[in-house]
Design an enzyme around this catalytic site. Structure first.
Site, mmCIF file in Angstrom:
data_model
loop_
_atom_site.group_PDB
_atom_site.id
_atom_site.type_symbol
_atom_site.label_atom_id
_atom_site.label_comp_id
_atom_site.label_asym_id
_atom_site.label_seq_id
_atom_site.Cartn_x
_atom_site.Cartn_y
_atom_site.Cartn_z
ATOM 1 N N ALA A 119 4.351 34.436 11.762
ATOM 2 C CA ALA A 119 4.423 35.895 11.742
ATOM 3 C C ALA A 119 4.893 36.417 13.093
ATOM 4 C CB ALA A 119 3.053 36.487 11.407
ATOM 5 N N ASP A 120 5.421 37.617 13.060
ATOM 6 C CA ASP A 120 5.776 38.321 14.282
ATOM 7 C C ASP A 120 5.573 39.809 14.027
ATOM 8 O OD1 ASP A 120 6.906 37.724 17.032
ATOM 9 O OD2 ASP A 120 8.165 39.408 16.420
ATOM 10 N N THR A 121 5.340 40.534 15.092
ATOM 11 C CA THR A 121 5.059 41.969 14.997
ATOM 12 C C THR A 121 5.883 42.709 16.040
ATOM 13 O OG1 THR A 121 2.812 41.528 14.242
ATOM 14 C CG2 THR A 121 3.233 43.717 15.120
#
Length: 181
Positions: A68-70
């Site tokens: 995941a990345d934000t």
């Protein structure tokens, strides 16, 4: 059991709270090489890059892979991780009294399923108190946070309205992930 390919303690906490068993290990991916004009495109490219690096290193035979990345955006700007205290101050002042969108992309890949999701949570913030802001900056808790933002910490008392899942803003939409597990 899944492999969380992220060093994020917040993502690990979200999985623990959702009672999703995991191990946490990952290989690095350099996000600085990404050229994107939109926040959604940036977060997708970053997640895809991390996914490809971790898939090549670990595969999915032993454990399903979760990456995941934000990214944070406010006033039309992509607000990345702050590089220094002054950068964090400017990033946070951009969000003060504004609508801030926190966008998380995740890729879950098992031998049965592959989920690619981009989720957005919008926060409408009151103006940040300058003294609170300076205490937060001095604490260093902003380090490593997209947009220097901690909706579960510093930013929480300034939230006027939320549209979306808090878990998305914390870096992993566990509500959507649980549906696939």
């Amino acid at each position: 059991m899944i492999r969380l390919a992220s060093a994020s303690t917040t993502r690990a906490k979200l999985l623990q709270e959702a009672n999703i068993p995991f191990i946490q290990e990952s290989v690095a991916f350099d996000e600085e090489q990404i050229k994107a004009t939109s926040a959604k495109n940036f977060v997708y490219q970053a997640t895809l890059g991390k996914y490809e690096a971790n898939l090549k290193h670990f595969g999915i035979k032993e454990y399903p892979l979760l990456v995941a990345d934000t990214v944070v955006t406010s006033q039309g700007m992509i607000l990345r991780k702050a590089r220094c205290k002054e950068d964090a101050r400017n990033i946070l002042l951009t969000q003060s009294g504004s609508i801030t969108s926190i966008i998380t992309c995740m890729i879950y890949h098992s031998d049965k399923y592959k989920l690619i999701d981009i989720s957005v949570t919008d926060y409408i913030f009151d103006e940040f108190d300058v003294d609170d802001l300076e205490r937060y900056l001095a604490s260093g808790e902003w380090r490593g946070k997209a947009g220097a933002c901690m909706v579960e910490g510093f930013c929480k008392p300034y939230i006027k309205e939320v549209r979306g899942y808090e878990s998305t803003a914390m870096g992993l939409c566990v509500e959507k992930l649980k549906r696939f597990l």
